[in-house]
Design an enzyme around this catalytic site. Structure first.
Site, PDB file in Angstrom:
ATOM      1  N   HIS A 190       0.330  -1.734  -0.143  1.00 22.95           N
ATOM      2  CA  HIS A 190       0.051   0.218  -0.143  1.00 22.95           C
ATOM      3  C   HIS A 190       1.026   1.217   0.548  1.00 22.95           C
ATOM      4  CE1 HIS A 190      -2.692  -2.698   2.085  1.00 22.95           C
ATOM      5  NE2 HIS A 190      -3.201  -2.328   1.662  1.00 22.95           N
ATOM      6  N   SER A 243      -3.505  -7.547   2.830  1.00 22.33           N
ATOM      7  CA  SER A 243      -3.619  -7.412   4.763  1.00 22.33           C
ATOM      8  C   SER A 243      -4.215  -8.965   5.274  1.00 22.33           C
ATOM      9  CB  SER A 243      -4.362  -6.174   4.118  1.00 22.33           C
ATOM     10  OG  SER A 243      -4.034  -4.966   4.293  1.00 22.33           O
ATOM     11  N   ARG A 254      -1.935  -6.295  -8.293  1.00 20.93           N
ATOM     12  CA  ARG A 254      -0.542  -7.450  -7.443  1.00 20.93           C
ATOM     13  C   ARG A 254      -0.627  -8.102  -8.753  1.00 20.93           C
ATOM     14  NH1 ARG A 254      -3.176  -8.644  -1.914  1.00 20.93           N
ATOM     15  NH2 ARG A 254      -4.844  -8.553  -3.103  1.00 20.93           N
ATOM     16  N   LYS A 278     -18.033  -6.082   7.685  1.00 21.40           N
ATOM     17  CA  LYS A 278     -16.613  -6.223   7.902  1.00 21.40           C
ATOM     18  C   LYS A 278     -16.399  -6.685   9.671  1.00 21.40           C
ATOM     19  CE  LYS A 278     -14.847  -6.733   3.527  1.00 21.40           C
ATOM     20  NZ  LYS A 278     -13.612  -6.452   3.151  1.00 21.40           N
TER      21      LYS A 278
END
Length: 160
Positions: A17, A129, A90, A41
């Site tokens: 990040h 993460s 990514r 979440k």
């Protein structure tokens, strides 16, 4: 003056990040890092903790600020009149997801707002993460994958 948004949950922020933030900050006059709050979440860190972490880690980047929001990304982008939304990629799986989101957002964004994709630097291309949280929770080593100060906070959350 060009202003861009780089949004995400950043739970926790990784060096991947930070790489995207640093590179995007060189491309735009002002970059806002937007921490998304998703009530569906259960994050490791509160929104306030994540905002504080990012502010500390990006303090040397003069044109970067940190904010938080909830709800539809397009609503936040349009309300704040960003010129662009930065997304990090990514791998090809990220691209497939992000292209769908960008195409939907293109319908929802005000005219002239662009999605900008930055490839993550190779040394961070495997980091997520969720992977960081899992490894730390099992007392594994993630040195060099997250900013050092944030790593200490992650370890504290998991009592390791």
């Amino acid at each position: 003056m060009s202003t861009a948004l780089y949004s995400g949950s950043f739970d926790p922020m990784t060096n991947g990040h930070l790489d995207i933030i640093t590179r995007a900050s060189r491309m735009f006059d002002h970059l806002v890092v937007g921490v998304i709050y998703n009530p569906n979440k259960s994050p490791l860190f509160s929104v306030e903790e994540r905002v504080s972490q990012i502010q500390r880690v990006t303090a040397d980047l003069q044109n970067v600020s940190v904010d938080h929001f909830t709800g539809l990304l397009a609503d936040y982008v349009n309300a704040n009149r960003f010129d662009a939304v930065v997304r990090g990629l990514r791998a090809t799986t990220d691209f497939e997801y992000e292209i769908q989101m960008a195409q939907m957002n293109a319908r929802l964004f005000a005219p002239g707002i662009e999605s900008v994709f930055l490839m993550t630097s190779p040394e961070y291309s495997f980091i997520s993460s969720s992977m960081v949280k899992e490894v730390v929770s099992l007392n594994g080593c993630v040195d060099g994958l997250v900013p050092e100060t944030i790593l200490e906070e992650i370890k504290h959350k998991f009592n390791v």
